[in-house]
Scaffold this motif. Sequence first.
Motif, PDB file in Angstrom:
ATOM      1  N   ARG A   1      10.552   1.971   1.297  1.00  0.00           N
ATOM      2  CA  ARG A   1      11.227   1.658   0.058  1.00  0.00           C
ATOM      3  C   ARG A   1      11.721   0.260   0.112  1.00  0.00           C
ATOM      4  NH1 ARG A   1      12.528   5.915  -2.926  1.00  0.00           N
ATOM      5  NH2 ARG A   1      14.770   4.801  -3.528  1.00  0.00           N
ATOM      6  N   GLU A   2      12.021  -0.355   1.118  1.00  0.00           N
ATOM      7  CA  GLU A   2      12.731  -1.679   1.024  1.00  0.00           C
ATOM      8  C   GLU A   2      11.482  -2.793   0.612  1.00  0.00           C
ATOM      9  OE1 GLU A   2      14.928  -4.888   1.150  1.00  0.00           O
ATOM     10  OE2 GLU A   2      15.648  -2.875   1.290  1.00  0.00           O
ATOM     11  N   ARG A   3      10.370  -2.365   1.294  1.00  0.00           N
ATOM     12  CA  ARG A   3       9.213  -3.283   1.174  1.00  0.00           C
ATOM     13  C   ARG A   3       9.030  -3.208  -0.560  1.00  0.00           C
ATOM     14  NH1 ARG A   3       6.859  -1.084   5.547  1.00  0.00           N
ATOM     15  NH2 ARG A   3       5.271  -0.124   4.398  1.00  0.00           N
ATOM     16  N   VAL A   4       8.544  -2.172  -1.058  1.00  0.00           N
ATOM     17  CA  VAL A   4       8.241  -1.831  -2.421  1.00  0.00           C
ATOM     18  C   VAL A   4       9.352  -2.260  -3.428  1.00  0.00           C
ATOM     19  CG1 VAL A   4       8.057  -0.087  -4.316  1.00  0.00           C
ATOM     20  CG2 VAL A   4       6.940   0.166  -1.899  1.00  0.00           C
ATOM     21  N   GLY A   5      10.829  -1.738  -3.198  1.00  0.00           N
ATOM     22  CA  GLY A   5      11.822  -2.281  -3.908  1.00  0.00           C
ATOM     23  C   GLY A   5      11.879  -3.838  -4.105  1.00  0.00           C
ATOM     24  N   SER A   6      11.744  -4.507  -2.827  1.00  0.00           N
ATOM     25  CA  SER A   6      11.613  -5.930  -2.833  1.00  0.00           C
ATOM     26  C   SER A   6      10.470  -6.627  -3.816  1.00  0.00           C
ATOM     27  CB  SER A   6      11.675  -6.446  -1.423  1.00  0.00           C
ATOM     28  OG  SER A   6      12.819  -6.254  -0.808  1.00  0.00           O
ATOM     29  N   TYR A   7       9.385  -5.935  -3.563  1.00  0.00           N
ATOM     30  CA  TYR A   7       8.302  -6.635  -4.263  1.00  0.00           C
ATOM     31  C   TYR A   7       8.573  -6.548  -5.872  1.00  0.00           C
ATOM     32  CZ  TYR A   7       3.744  -7.020  -6.030  1.00  0.00           C
ATOM     33  OH  TYR A   7       2.686  -7.160  -7.022  1.00  0.00           O
TER      34      TYR A   7
ATOM     35  N   PRO B   1       0.835  -1.143   0.087  1.00  0.00           N
ATOM     36  CA  PRO B   1      -0.205   0.128   0.009  1.00  0.00           C
ATOM     37  C   PRO B   1       0.935   1.234  -0.147  1.00  0.00           C
ATOM     38  CG  PRO B   1      -0.692  -1.595   1.825  1.00  0.00           C
ATOM     39  CD  PRO B   1       0.571  -2.161   1.035  1.00  0.00           C
ATOM     40  N   PHE B   2       0.366   2.390  -0.805  1.00  0.00           N
ATOM     41  CA  PHE B   2       0.993   3.559  -0.773  1.00  0.00           C
ATOM     42  C   PHE B   2       1.278   4.306   0.758  1.00  0.00           C
ATOM     43  CE2 PHE B   2       1.075   8.282  -1.035  1.00  0.00           C
ATOM     44  CZ  PHE B   2       2.184   8.543  -2.012  1.00  0.00           C
ATOM     45  N   ASP B   3       2.534   4.697   0.875  1.00  0.00           N
ATOM     46  CA  ASP B   3       2.841   5.359   2.040  1.00  0.00           C
ATOM     47  C   ASP B   3       3.176   6.675   1.461  1.00  0.00           C
ATOM     48  OD1 ASP B   3       4.463   6.766   4.214  1.00  0.00           O
ATOM     49  OD2 ASP B   3       5.247   4.851   4.554  1.00  0.00           O
ATOM     50  N   ALA B   4       2.538   7.866   2.297  1.00  0.00           N
ATOM     51  CA  ALA B   4       2.637   9.200   1.911  1.00  0.00           C
ATOM     52  C   ALA B   4       4.235  10.058   1.778  1.00  0.00           C
ATOM     53  CB  ALA B   4       2.013  10.198   2.818  1.00  0.00           C
ATOM     54  N   ASP B   5       5.199   9.141   2.406  1.00  0.00           N
ATOM     55  CA  ASP B   5       6.448   9.268   2.603  1.00  0.00           C
ATOM     56  C   ASP B   5       7.301   8.209   1.852  1.00  0.00           C
ATOM     57  OD1 ASP B   5       9.232  10.095   2.833  1.00  0.00           O
ATOM     58  OD2 ASP B   5       9.179   9.784   5.038  1.00  0.00           O
ATOM     59  N   PRO B   6       7.381   8.373   0.718  1.00  0.00           N
ATOM     60  CA  PRO B   6       8.202   7.668  -0.194  1.00  0.00           C
ATOM     61  C   PRO B   6       9.576   7.540  -0.125  1.00  0.00           C
ATOM     62  CG  PRO B   6       7.296   9.148  -1.774  1.00  0.00           C
ATOM     63  CD  PRO B   6       6.818   9.625  -0.343  1.00  0.00           C
ATOM     64  N   ALA B   7      10.177   8.338   0.864  1.00  0.00           N
ATOM     65  CA  ALA B   7      11.820   8.171   0.941  1.00  0.00           C
ATOM     66  C   ALA B   7      11.943   7.345   2.309  1.00  0.00           C
ATOM     67  CB  ALA B   7      12.037   9.935   1.458  1.00  0.00           C
ATOM     68  N   ASP B   8      10.783   6.964   2.876  1.00  0.00           N
ATOM     69  CA  ASP B   8      10.825   6.033   4.219  1.00  0.00           C
ATOM     70  C   ASP B   8      11.687   4.749   3.845  1.00  0.00           C
ATOM     71  OD1 ASP B   8      10.400   5.049   6.939  1.00  0.00           O
ATOM     72  OD2 ASP B   8       8.881   4.001   5.877  1.00  0.00           O
ATOM     73  N   PRO B   9      12.810   4.301   4.626  1.00  0.00           N
ATOM     74  CA  PRO B   9      13.736   3.328   4.199  1.00  0.00           C
ATOM     75  C   PRO B   9      12.944   2.050   4.345  1.00  0.00           C
ATOM     76  CG  PRO B   9      14.796   4.821   5.731  1.00  0.00           C
ATOM     77  CD  PRO B   9      13.364   5.310   5.564  1.00  0.00           C
ATOM     78  N   GLU B  10      12.156   1.909   5.323  1.00  0.00           N
ATOM     79  CA  GLU B  10      11.417   0.351   5.355  1.00  0.00           C
ATOM     80  C   GLU B  10      10.438   0.548   4.228  1.00  0.00           C
ATOM     81  OE1 GLU B  10       9.630  -0.070   9.257  1.00  0.00           O
ATOM     82  OE2 GLU B  10      11.676   0.632  10.101  1.00  0.00           O
TER      83      GLU B  10
END
Length: 156
Positions: free
Chosen positions: A134-140, A123-132
Motif C-alpha cells: 500500500r505504501e508503494r502504490v500510495g506513494s506512486y 505490480p499487483f499484489d494479491a493482498d491489497p492490505a499489505d502495508p508495504e
Amino acid sequence: MQPSIFNPWAWRDPSALAGGYTQTTPSVTPPEDQDGGHDGPDAPGPGTPVDLVGYQVQASDGRIGTIDEASNEADAGYLVVDTGPWIFGQKVLLPAGTVERVDHLERVVHVDRTKEQIKDAPPFDADPADPEYRERVGSYYAGGHLPPHGAVPRVM
C-alpha cells in the motif's frame, strides 16, 4: 498557499458510492424523462449502497478494464481492475483517490490517470492490505497527483 494534501486511499466523493443522482436528499426524486422512461438501467437512488464490481474503468485517455473487486473502507478504499488483454490479463490496484467520478447509469468509473501511468504502477499484489505494498502504490499515485486548476487546498 499550501499544496493540497492528497490521500490516495480516501474517496474524493463518498456520495458517488451511494447513489447516482445529483440530489443529496432522499426526499427529492429524480426527474422523469419526457417520454416517461429510458432504455438503460436505473441509477441507484440517493443513499443506496453501490457495488462497483463489474463497472468499466475509464482512464483519462481510454478504457483500461473492469472492476474485479472494490473496497469503500474509510481511508482504505481501492479498486482492483482486471485489465483483460490490455496488459496481458494483469490486474492493477487503483487507490480510491484516483476516482474522478462514477457514472452509475453507464456503469463506468472515471479515473484521473492515463493508461501509461496505470500501466507503470507497482505490480499487483494479491493482498491489497499489505502495508508495504500500500505504501508503494500510495506513494506512486500521490506523486502524480495534481489538484484541479483553481482548487482550494485541503488538509486531511
